[in-house]
Design an enzyme around this catalytic site. Sequence first.
Site, mmCIF file in Angstrom:
data_model
loop_
_atom_site.group_PDB
_atom_site.id
_atom_site.type_symbol
_atom_site.label_atom_id
_atom_site.label_comp_id
_atom_site.label_asym_id
_atom_site.label_seq_id
_atom_site.Cartn_x
_atom_site.Cartn_y
_atom_site.Cartn_z
ATOM 1 N N LYS A 1 0.843 -1.206 0.000
ATOM 2 C CA LYS A 1 0.000 0.000 0.000
ATOM 3 C C LYS A 1 0.877 1.253 0.000
ATOM 4 C CE LYS A 1 -3.909 -2.305 2.141
ATOM 5 N NZ LYS A 1 -4.553 -2.773 3.384
ATOM 6 N N ASP B 1 -11.113 3.245 4.211
ATOM 7 C CA ASP B 1 -11.500 1.826 4.147
ATOM 8 C C ASP B 1 -13.022 1.653 4.180
ATOM 9 O OD1 ASP B 1 -9.621 -0.148 3.786
ATOM 10 O OD2 ASP B 1 -8.987 -0.207 5.890
ATOM 11 N N GLN C 1 -4.475 -1.227 9.592
ATOM 12 C CA GLN C 1 -4.455 -2.570 9.031
ATOM 13 C C GLN C 1 -5.058 -3.576 10.025
ATOM 14 O OE1 GLN C 1 -3.332 -3.424 5.803
ATOM 15 N NE2 GLN C 1 -4.240 -5.394 6.329
#
Length: 297
Positions: free
Chosen positions: A54, A121, A98
């Site tokens: 990422k 997200d 994460q």
Amino acid sequence: MTAAVIDGKAFAATLRGHVGELARAFETKAGRKAGLAVVLVGEDPASQVYVRSKGKSTLEAGMASFEHKLPVETSEADLLAVVEQLNADPAVDGILVQLPLPSHMDEQKVIATISPDKDVDGFHVINAGRLAVGLPGFVPCTPLGCIMLLKDRLGSLSGLNAVVIGRSNIVGKPMAQLLLSESCTVTIAHSRTKDLPDVVRRADIVVAAVGRAEMVKGDWIKPGATVIDVGINRVPGAEPGKTKLVGDVDYAGAAQVAGAITPVPGGVGPMTIAVLLRNALVAAHRNAGLELAADAI
Ligand code: NDP
């Protein structure tokens, strides 16, 4: 019939290129780069790979990348303090923590601390709610990537029967909401669903997000259906000691019957990061008060 292969890798590369162009234009207009922060707690090997990838993709798209790697013994309070600091940082447009987090942390509490305007997200309950009622917000990257592939392949999805197998908050549920917003007739299947093969046989669109290697068989698929395989499962490979990735769909069997299918790897997987960059760019425009046309990406 042999299904057309839906090339998510190529689609994602095009999307990333487009995001890169818009990120450069953003920098000119805003006088700063769009910024994405990624927080990793602990040393889970798969998470480390995702976070590295990422970060690299963020830089390649011309955005600023902020990586925060915290030791596994970090307290929940200290993680929340890092998130609050990123919420307040004007250089940070998007924040991604994460998952999974270590077991001493409450994931929902951490997600709830991320500012909904930086929640690229799309996991915050405010963004889940916005999706449910049809307001603009951030949509989880994997299902949004699946919808992009489906619309690219099929054009209008209106009136099609869609079956989503899996009801997680990060894939199954938002996927079903997105299909509903495209006017599909949506069925959500899960581990308690009766006669799953029969349910899947009614589907013009099958989205498999289960986490069980090659569970969906070729004879479950309606001829000509479009099959989106979200699953990523590591199984023993042909050579001793080697592994390979397979999806939740028996690809060889389904490709004989389906109209189109995503491969694993190279289907949905590459879309997730591309859509994350897209969401970060959208966040940057909103945070800077700049217009981004609804159809720009
Ligand atoms: P979860 O484990 O959170 O959810 C799995 C879902 O599958 C659950 O709703 C479960 O039902 C359902 N399920 C389990 N067994 C069966 C069964 N035998 N029949 C029908 N349904 C079943 O997984 P995720 O949603 O997080 O991920 C799903 C898959 O997608 C995984 O392989 C994951 O690795 C992959 N993934 C891929 C991404 C990408 O970038 N390509 C991103 C995210 C995930 P119940 O709720 O009843 O338990």
